[in-house]
Design an enzyme around this catalytic site. Structure first.
Site, PDB file in Angstrom:
ATOM      1  N   HIS A   1       0.829  -1.204   0.000  1.00  0.00           N
ATOM      2  CA  HIS A   1       0.000   0.000   0.000  1.00  0.00           C
ATOM      3  C   HIS A   1       0.870   1.263   0.000  1.00  0.00           C
ATOM      4  O   HIS A   1       0.715   2.138  -0.851  1.00  0.00           O
ATOM      5  CB  HIS A   1      -0.915  -0.025   1.233  1.00  0.00           C
ATOM      6  N   GLU A   2       1.799   1.318   0.936  1.00  0.00           N
ATOM      7  CA  GLU A   2       2.657   2.509   1.031  1.00  0.00           C
ATOM      8  C   GLU A   2       3.587   2.606  -0.172  1.00  0.00           C
ATOM      9  O   GLU A   2       3.900   3.699  -0.647  1.00  0.00           O
ATOM     10  CB  GLU A   2       3.446   2.502   2.345  1.00  0.00           C
TER      11      GLU A   2
ATOM     12  N   HIS B   1       1.680   4.417  -2.850  1.00  0.00           N
ATOM     13  CA  HIS B   1       1.754   5.882  -2.701  1.00  0.00           C
ATOM     14  C   HIS B   1       3.115   6.382  -3.179  1.00  0.00           C
ATOM     15  O   HIS B   1       3.221   7.377  -3.874  1.00  0.00           O
ATOM     16  CB  HIS B   1       1.600   6.274  -1.225  1.00  0.00           C
TER      17      HIS B   1
ATOM     18  N   HIS C   1       3.440   6.416  -6.916  1.00  0.00           N
ATOM     19  CA  HIS C   1       2.673   7.553  -7.443  1.00  0.00           C
ATOM     20  C   HIS C   1       3.560   8.810  -7.447  1.00  0.00           C
ATOM     21  O   HIS C   1       3.591   9.573  -8.407  1.00  0.00           O
ATOM     22  CB  HIS C   1       1.444   7.753  -6.553  1.00  0.00           C
TER      23      HIS C   1
HETATM   24 ZN   LIG Z   1      -2.993   5.136   1.967  1.00  0.00          ZN
END
Ligand SMILES: [Zn+2]
Length: 707
Positions: free
Chosen positions: A498-499, A502, A505
């Site tokens: 998940h991290e 980010h 991105h």
């Molecule tokens: Zn998040």
């Protein structure tokens, strides 16, 4: 699992609340490198030469320089242009941004008393600095002059977005108001600030006080030893040594409701939770909540919006309340239907055990745990040996490599701020540098809890140069003892992906302006990049490639993968309906057209009535303890979690259709969703990638809410 943005505006909120004063003044010995651009490989902060005593002078000089630049823009005698006003403002404040980047990252991940004291001192000064800019009338007049010529300026999409955001930032802060309206606007803001703080404090006081005190050991029946131990510690801390105390903190009441065999005590504890902030005592929040909603409605009216939700949502992907209600209503019907089926399962389990009663709301956790054990018998400890940290990290890198051709090269020559931190140079398929990326995975005392992504430096472009970002992922995984492998739970493995999502991105950001680049996107859009990445972590095609037993090297067995997939849908009717109901309650409170104070409990009852809620399922947060919306930043925003889930489920469908590592889809995802950052309208970006607006169906299917 949050992503922390660090706009100057938010800084004051991050400053340490309980900092101690440093015992002695530390004097800097070396040169203050924060005051000029870092002359290091990849622009890495020279952590080994930055001293704590450098921060305050760097903040001071940074604010001074920034203010001089801003005043030069505001007081210019040249006619206002996009370049000399909006772009110049965007480019101002170099030293301050650099200092903020280093200081606030380290204050979160590697703090000490001295840094917390600096945070406490600097927070209010930065807030005032930002106010002085926002309230500078000459500056706003110039921004407005440019904004009014928008149509004749032939700006690029990015420039138009920057102009729009800059102008709106001032307007939303009241810059366009005059006379009485301006005075009332300020009054409302002050009043709201007091009321929201009071609301949060009341909730905390009620949450932390003892809701159930057990004196007889027999009343602990069914509770695991770890729960009993922490209840004993809570009792001792509150002056009730030798007893067992349960509070209304979720970490205290959830395990009790899940495992206590005493139905009467479950009822007692849960009923106390349902009445949190609603006991007609000093901590009562009913009137405060109603006042907050009314003041927000009034402020929206002053600023020219129909409702507070309209004010909030124009900044988000959802754009307006109709779109939010559309999604929530679409989810509500199947979620409630599913919850009713689940209720029947719970009743059957209770009946089987010879219980002669109807399931009530306080029985839900207890019996759903029994049904879970019955249907999906597996122990999460069985999974752990398969998730070794290094393998999981490498798997995330491999997924990015297979999708986008990027590579990750360890850079041992780059200074790090703690021995546990690793630095990587991220390179694009053509060998050019994309980003400097730090990972800081292990928990330690100097780190705050949670997991996040942040930037030390955003990506931007100036004079043909593309300044690449510096990004960090911080987690709180347990550090193994010397010679032992670091094994993650399945949730932690998902967190890492998940991290990383980010971070990725941010790595591929391709914008001109830092404030619109990378993950500087609306709140209901930002979780798309991170949640998408989780899809690969759990894909049956990917799992066996990295989930290898740390002792035998055997890949995770197919039957465990199967159980993992199916157990994800368990209890989703309940979870979805209590969440959606709370989201709808939030929206109803913030679509009041009239600034009149409501009776909070009547208002809430009417929402439940309209939805046809069943008594066994309660709003995840009831009005008197809905801190997200009455004390936090989620007013008209609690829907955002599921909005992003709709996006990632729908977006991932395209990969499922065309192939998990289809290069064309990957390229389009990168170009249309990730690279533009916040420089375009997110729905337009999404449609370019997906061909149409997102459909709710894939999420309904993923949560097992379909017919
Ligand atoms: Zn998040």
């Amino acid at each position: 699992m949050t992503k922390v943005l660090m706009p100057l505006l938010a800084i004051a909120l991050l400053s340490g609340a309980c900092a101690k004063q440093p015992t002695e003044e530390t004097v800097a010995t070396g040169e203050n490198l924060l005051l000029s651009e870092f002359d290091t490989p990849l622009g890495a902060p020279p952590f080994d030469s930055i001293e704590v005593a450098h921060y305050l002078p760097a903040f001071e000089q940074g604010m001074e320089e920034h203010m001089a630049e801003v005043l030069a823009i505001a007081e210019s005698t040249e006619p206002a242009t996009f370049e000399n006003t909006v772009e110049a403002l965007e480019r101002s404040g170099d030293t301050l941004s650099r200092t903020v980047g280093v200081f606030y990252n380290l204050n979160g991940s590697n703090t000490n008393d001295e840094m917390q004291a600096i945070a406490k001192e600097v927070g209010p000064r930065l807030a005032k600095h930002q106010d002085d800019i926002n309230l500078n009338e000459a500056l706003f007049a110039r921004v407005k002059a440019v904004y009014e010529q928008m149509d004749e300026l032939e700006l690029s999409t990015e420039q138009a977005k920057l102009l729009d955001e800059t102008y709106k930032g001032f307007v939303r802060g009241g810059a366009n108001l005059e006379g009485e309206k301006k005075a009332r606007f300020r009054e409302i803001n002050e009043e709201l600030s007091l009321l929201t703080t009071q609301f949060g404090e009341n909730v905390l006081k009620e949450m932390n006080s003892i809701a159930l005190l057990i004196e007889d050991e027999a009343d602990l029946a069914g509770l695991p030893q770890s729960v009993i131990d922490s209840a004993a510690a809570t009792a001792e801390a509150q002056g009730e040594a030798g007893k067992w105390a349960f509070t209304l903190q979720r970490t205290s009441w959830t395990p009790f409701l899940e495992s206590s065999e005493r139905r009467d005590l479950r009822e007692k504890l849960y009923t106390a939770y349902l009445n949190l902030g609603n006991n007609d005592n000093d901590n009562d929040n009913k009137v405060i909540a109603a006042k907050i909603a009314a003041l927000r409605a009034e402020r929206a009216e002053i600023l020219g919006y129909e409702t507070h939700a309209a004010f909030v949502l124009e900044e988000n992907m959802a754009e307006n309340a109709d779109n939010v209600y559309g999604l929530l209503d679409r989810l509500w019907v199947p979620a409630l239907a599913r919850a009713k089926t689940e209720l029947a399962d719970l009743q059957a389990m209770a009946d089987k055990e010879g219980g002669d009663f109807e399931i009530e709301s306080w029985d839900w956790w207890y019996y759903s745990e029994k049904v879970r054990a019955d249907k999906y018998a597996f122990d999460s400890e069985q999974l752990k040996p398969y998730f070794e940290l290094d393998n999981v990290r490498q798997a995330a890198f491999d997924v990015a490599n297979k999708l986008f051709g990027v590579t990750f090269e360890p850079r041992r020559d780059v200074p790090v701020y703690h021995p546990d931190v690793l630095a990587y140079e991220v390179k694009d398929a053509d060998g050019s540098t994309l980003a400097l990326y730090y990972v800081d995975y292990f928990a330690r005392e100097s780190k705050r809890g949670g997991a996040w992504m942040n930037t030390f430096r955003e990506q931007w472009k100036v004079d043909g140069e593309d300044v690449r970002p510096i990004i960090v992922n911080v987690c709180n995984f347990s550090k193994p003892s010397e010679g032992q492998p670091a094994l993650l739970s399945i949730d932690e493995a998902k967190t890492l992906f998940h991290e990383f999502g980010h971070a990725f991105h941010g790595m591929v950001a391709n914008g001109t302006y830092a404030s619109l680049s990378g993950t500087n996107v609306p709140r209901d859009f930002v979780e798309l990049g991170s949640q998408m990445m989780e899809n690969w972590a759990l894909a049956p095609e990917v799992l066996p490639t990295y989930a290898l037993h740390y002792e035998t090297g055997e890949p995770i067995p197919a039957e465990l993968i199967e159980k993992l997939q199916t157990s994800g849908q368990f209890n989703q009717g309940f979870t979805t309906s209590e969440y959606v109901a709370a989201s709808l309650l939030d929206m109803d409170w913030h679509t009041l057209a009239e600034p009149a104070e409501k009776d909070a409990m009547e208002f809430e009852a009417a929402v439940a009535e309209r939805l046809g809620m069943i008594p066994e399922v309660v709003f995840r947060y009831r009005t008197p303890y809905f801190s997200h919306i009455f004390a936090g930043g989620y007013a008209a925003g609690y829907y955002g979690y599921v909005w992003a889930e709709v996006l990632d489920a729908d977006a991932f469908e395209l990969f499922k259709e065309k192939g998990l590592f289809n290069q064309e889809v990957a390229q389009s995802y990168r170009e249309n969703i990730l690279e533009p950052g916040g420089s375009e309208n997110p729905m337009e970006m999404y449609v370019r990638f997906r061909g149409s607006e997102p459909s709710v169906e894939p999420l309904i299917e993923r949560r097992g809410l379909g017919g």
